[in-house]
Scaffold this motif. Structure first.
Motif, PDB file in Angstrom:
ATOM      1  N   VAL A   1     -22.279 -55.310  -2.803  1.00  0.00           N
ATOM      2  CA  VAL A   1     -20.751 -55.485  -2.409  1.00  0.00           C
ATOM      3  C   VAL A   1     -20.188 -56.556  -2.737  1.00  0.00           C
ATOM      4  CG1 VAL A   1     -19.098 -55.768  -0.470  1.00  0.00           C
ATOM      5  CG2 VAL A   1     -20.908 -54.085  -0.334  1.00  0.00           C
ATOM      6  N   ASP A   2     -21.000 -57.977  -2.609  1.00  0.00           N
ATOM      7  CA  ASP A   2     -20.340 -59.212  -3.347  1.00  0.00           C
ATOM      8  C   ASP A   2     -20.447 -59.060  -4.697  1.00  0.00           C
ATOM      9  OD1 ASP A   2     -20.237 -60.266  -0.827  1.00  0.00           O
ATOM     10  OD2 ASP A   2     -22.357 -61.613  -0.825  1.00  0.00           O
ATOM     11  N   ALA A   3     -21.281 -58.460  -5.493  1.00  0.00           N
ATOM     12  CA  ALA A   3     -20.986 -58.437  -6.889  1.00  0.00           C
ATOM     13  C   ALA A   3     -19.944 -57.553  -7.319  1.00  0.00           C
ATOM     14  CB  ALA A   3     -22.512 -57.645  -7.509  1.00  0.00           C
ATOM     15  N   ILE A   4     -19.563 -56.378  -6.783  1.00  0.00           N
ATOM     16  CA  ILE A   4     -18.419 -55.620  -6.860  1.00  0.00           C
ATOM     17  C   ILE A   4     -17.297 -56.200  -6.749  1.00  0.00           C
ATOM     18  CG2 ILE A   4     -17.130 -53.556  -6.195  1.00  0.00           C
ATOM     19  CD1 ILE A   4     -19.998 -52.254  -5.399  1.00  0.00           C
ATOM     20  N   ILE A   5     -17.104 -57.070  -5.709  1.00  0.00           N
ATOM     21  CA  ILE A   5     -15.961 -57.991  -5.250  1.00  0.00           C
ATOM     22  C   ILE A   5     -15.600 -58.803  -6.594  1.00  0.00           C
ATOM     23  CG2 ILE A   5     -14.643 -59.392  -3.923  1.00  0.00           C
ATOM     24  CD1 ILE A   5     -14.871 -56.483  -2.693  1.00  0.00           C
ATOM     25  N   ASN A   6     -16.821 -59.447  -6.772  1.00  0.00           N
ATOM     26  CA  ASN A   6     -16.493 -60.462  -7.597  1.00  0.00           C
ATOM     27  C   ASN A   6     -16.139 -60.204  -9.221  1.00  0.00           C
ATOM     28  OD1 ASN A   6     -17.179 -62.926  -6.324  1.00  0.00           O
ATOM     29  ND2 ASN A   6     -19.283 -62.600  -6.464  1.00  0.00           N
ATOM     30  N   ILE A   7     -16.762 -59.014  -9.496  1.00  0.00           N
ATOM     31  CA  ILE A   7     -16.603 -58.340 -10.892  1.00  0.00           C
ATOM     32  C   ILE A   7     -14.832 -57.883 -10.946  1.00  0.00           C
ATOM     33  CG2 ILE A   7     -16.681 -56.370 -12.165  1.00  0.00           C
ATOM     34  CD1 ILE A   7     -19.988 -57.029 -11.711  1.00  0.00           C
ATOM     35  N   MET A   8     -14.507 -57.236  -9.507  1.00  0.00           N
ATOM     36  CA  MET A   8     -13.079 -56.839  -9.135  1.00  0.00           C
ATOM     37  C   MET A   8     -12.096 -58.156  -9.579  1.00  0.00           C
ATOM     38  SD  MET A   8     -13.341 -54.027  -6.459  1.00  0.00           S
ATOM     39  CE  MET A   8     -11.740 -53.335  -6.645  1.00  0.00           C
ATOM     40  N   LYS A   9     -12.537 -59.229  -9.058  1.00  0.00           N
ATOM     41  CA  LYS A   9     -11.717 -60.367  -9.100  1.00  0.00           C
ATOM     42  C   LYS A   9     -11.622 -60.731 -10.501  1.00  0.00           C
ATOM     43  CE  LYS A   9     -13.030 -62.502  -4.722  1.00  0.00           C
ATOM     44  NZ  LYS A   9     -13.690 -63.614  -4.155  1.00  0.00           N
ATOM     45  N   ASN A  10     -12.852 -60.915 -11.409  1.00  0.00           N
ATOM     46  CA  ASN A  10     -12.695 -61.272 -12.844  1.00  0.00           C
ATOM     47  C   ASN A  10     -12.067 -60.442 -13.601  1.00  0.00           C
ATOM     48  OD1 ASN A  10     -14.356 -63.488 -11.984  1.00  0.00           O
ATOM     49  ND2 ASN A  10     -16.325 -62.468 -12.258  1.00  0.00           N
ATOM     50  N   LYS A  11     -11.964 -59.114 -13.299  1.00  0.00           N
ATOM     51  CA  LYS A  11     -11.264 -58.336 -14.113  1.00  0.00           C
ATOM     52  C   LYS A  11      -9.921 -58.266 -13.769  1.00  0.00           C
ATOM     53  CE  LYS A  11     -13.213 -54.199 -15.007  1.00  0.00           C
ATOM     54  NZ  LYS A  11     -13.165 -54.147 -16.461  1.00  0.00           N
ATOM     55  N   GLY A  12      -9.377 -58.801 -12.762  1.00  0.00           N
ATOM     56  CA  GLY A  12      -8.075 -58.817 -12.418  1.00  0.00           C
ATOM     57  C   GLY A  12      -7.558 -57.515 -11.591  1.00  0.00           C
ATOM     58  N   ILE A  13      -8.492 -56.776 -11.154  1.00  0.00           N
ATOM     59  CA  ILE A  13      -8.398 -55.615 -10.447  1.00  0.00           C
ATOM     60  C   ILE A  13      -8.012 -55.801  -8.792  1.00  0.00           C
ATOM     61  CG2 ILE A  13      -9.274 -53.469  -9.405  1.00  0.00           C
ATOM     62  CD1 ILE A  13     -11.212 -53.557 -11.681  1.00  0.00           C
ATOM     63  N   ILE A  14      -8.410 -57.034  -8.310  1.00  0.00           N
ATOM     64  CA  ILE A  14      -7.744 -57.538  -7.130  1.00  0.00           C
ATOM     65  C   ILE A  14      -7.484 -58.921  -7.551  1.00  0.00           C
ATOM     66  CG2 ILE A  14      -9.023 -56.104  -5.580  1.00  0.00           C
ATOM     67  CD1 ILE A  14     -11.188 -58.111  -5.240  1.00  0.00           C
TER      68      ILE A  14
ATOM     69  N   ARG B   1     -11.802 -41.712 -15.868  1.00  0.00           N
ATOM     70  CA  ARG B   1     -12.450 -42.802 -16.821  1.00  0.00           C
ATOM     71  C   ARG B   1     -11.321 -43.365 -17.446  1.00  0.00           C
ATOM     72  NH1 ARG B   1     -13.787 -38.255 -20.260  1.00  0.00           N
ATOM     73  NH2 ARG B   1     -16.002 -38.269 -19.194  1.00  0.00           N
ATOM     74  N   ASP B   2     -10.179 -42.949 -17.714  1.00  0.00           N
ATOM     75  CA  ASP B   2      -9.009 -43.524 -18.220  1.00  0.00           C
ATOM     76  C   ASP B   2      -8.146 -44.359 -17.248  1.00  0.00           C
ATOM     77  OD1 ASP B   2      -9.896 -42.333 -20.816  1.00  0.00           O
ATOM     78  OD2 ASP B   2      -8.794 -40.456 -20.288  1.00  0.00           O
ATOM     79  N   ILE B   3      -8.417 -44.373 -16.115  1.00  0.00           N
ATOM     80  CA  ILE B   3      -7.693 -45.214 -15.294  1.00  0.00           C
ATOM     81  C   ILE B   3      -7.824 -46.564 -15.659  1.00  0.00           C
ATOM     82  CG2 ILE B   3      -7.214 -45.757 -12.708  1.00  0.00           C
ATOM     83  CD1 ILE B   3      -6.157 -43.082 -13.416  1.00  0.00           C
ATOM     84  N   SER B   4      -6.942 -47.311 -15.802  1.00  0.00           N
ATOM     85  CA  SER B   4      -7.110 -48.771 -16.364  1.00  0.00           C
ATOM     86  C   SER B   4      -7.915 -49.537 -15.237  1.00  0.00           C
ATOM     87  CB  SER B   4      -5.870 -49.306 -16.784  1.00  0.00           C
ATOM     88  OG  SER B   4      -4.902 -49.321 -15.620  1.00  0.00           O
ATOM     89  N   HIS B   5      -7.212 -49.604 -13.977  1.00  0.00           N
ATOM     90  CA  HIS B   5      -7.864 -50.095 -12.807  1.00  0.00           C
ATOM     91  C   HIS B   5      -8.652 -49.617 -12.136  1.00  0.00           C
ATOM     92  CE1 HIS B   5      -4.502 -52.875 -14.171  1.00  0.00           C
ATOM     93  NE2 HIS B   5      -4.680 -53.718 -13.123  1.00  0.00           N
ATOM     94  N   LYS B   6      -9.820 -49.782 -12.671  1.00  0.00           N
ATOM     95  CA  LYS B   6     -10.897 -48.916 -12.054  1.00  0.00           C
ATOM     96  C   LYS B   6     -12.594 -49.397 -12.248  1.00  0.00           C
ATOM     97  CE  LYS B   6     -13.088 -46.927 -16.036  1.00  0.00           C
ATOM     98  NZ  LYS B   6     -14.626 -47.342 -16.204  1.00  0.00           N
ATOM     99  N   LEU B   7     -13.366 -49.013 -11.400  1.00  0.00           N
ATOM    100  CA  LEU B   7     -14.691 -49.565 -11.562  1.00  0.00           C
ATOM    101  C   LEU B   7     -15.561 -48.398 -11.174  1.00  0.00           C
ATOM    102  CD1 LEU B   7     -15.870 -52.503 -12.416  1.00  0.00           C
ATOM    103  CD2 LEU B   7     -16.443 -52.680 -10.073  1.00  0.00           C
TER     104      LEU B   7
END
Length: 240
Positions: free
Chosen positions: A220-233, A145-151
């Motif tokens: 999958v699309d929702a996960i990818i978009n959220i990762m983009k918005n959070k700066g994870i990718i 849970r403490d990993i900063s770049h995670k979902l």
């Protein structure tokens, strides 16, 4: 393929710089009947296309793991994987837990069992810290849970829907499918409680999807978009 996780973690850990942020990592929890494997496979392929290691100028492959965590822990302990799994799922252990928790919230394990639990936790943390992994199950969402770049994601669906789905993909009767679903859910909950020290709840997840109403591609699309918005990718669409 059997030892890919050991070899990968060994190489990645030795090359990993202290300044590197842990992750990125995706953790998927699922109820029986919800296909996290299909989601993980699609995500690994799409995310591999987004990953680019600027220091080495090479693409970074995303991988997904689940049972490999148990195999890696067993290898480190020089123990049969079945023995490792039994620490979390044995009826004897559950009965002991039920008796002891009647008097205390503390859990009781022998030294070998505790070593197994600690090793599994350490394997999960190392995978999460190395990054570019999708971890299916294994209480990873809470452990890392403490990993900063995670979902952290949960796939769930109504019990009747999950029973019907198991009936559709197997030769089970309704009663057999219901017994199977409830038993798998019980085993997974027991595993999580042993590794995590407590049950997981909705607060442990960043995203929760109703698998009965959402197609794989939508999830999958929702996960990818959220990762983009959070700066994870990196959002390649915004690059010049």
């Amino acid at each position: 393929m059997k030892n890919f996780l050991s070899n990968f973690l060994l190489g990645a850990t030795s090359q990993q710089k202290k300044t590197k942020y842990p992750g990125p990592v995706i953790m998927i929890s699922r109820e029986c009947g919800c296909s996290a494997k299909r989601i993980a496979i699609k995500l690994s392929k799409i995310l591999s296309g987004y990953s680019y290691h600027s220091e080495t100028k090479t693409d970074v492959e995303w991988r997904w793991v689940s049972k490999e965590i148990i195999e890696e822990a067993a290898q480190e302990l020089e123990m049969d994987p079945g023995r490792v799994k039994n620490v979390f799922l044995s009826e004897a252990k559950m009965n002991l837990h039920e008796v002891t928790t009647a008097f205390s919230t503390d859990k009781v394990y022998d030294a070998e069992d505790q070593q197994v639990i600690d090793t599994v936790r350490n394997v999960i943390l190392r995978i999460a810290e190395v990054g570019n992994f999708i971890i299916v199950g294994r209480a990873a969402g809470s452990i890392a849970r403490d990993i900063s770049h995670k979902l952290s994601i949960k796939l769930q669906a109504p019990l009747d829907w999950r029973i019907n789905r198991i009936m559709q993909i197997s030769n089970m009767s309704k009663d057999e499918a219901q017994e199977y679903v409830l038993e798998i859910d019980r085993q997974r909950d027991l595993f999580v409680e042993h590794v995590n020290g407590q049950k997981m709840n909705n607060n442990d997840f960043d995203l929760i999807f109703n698998y009965a109403t959402m197609q794989d591609d939508y999830i999958v699309d929702a996960i990818i978009n959220i990762m983009k918005n959070k700066g994870i990718i990196i959002n390649n669409e915004n690059e010049s």
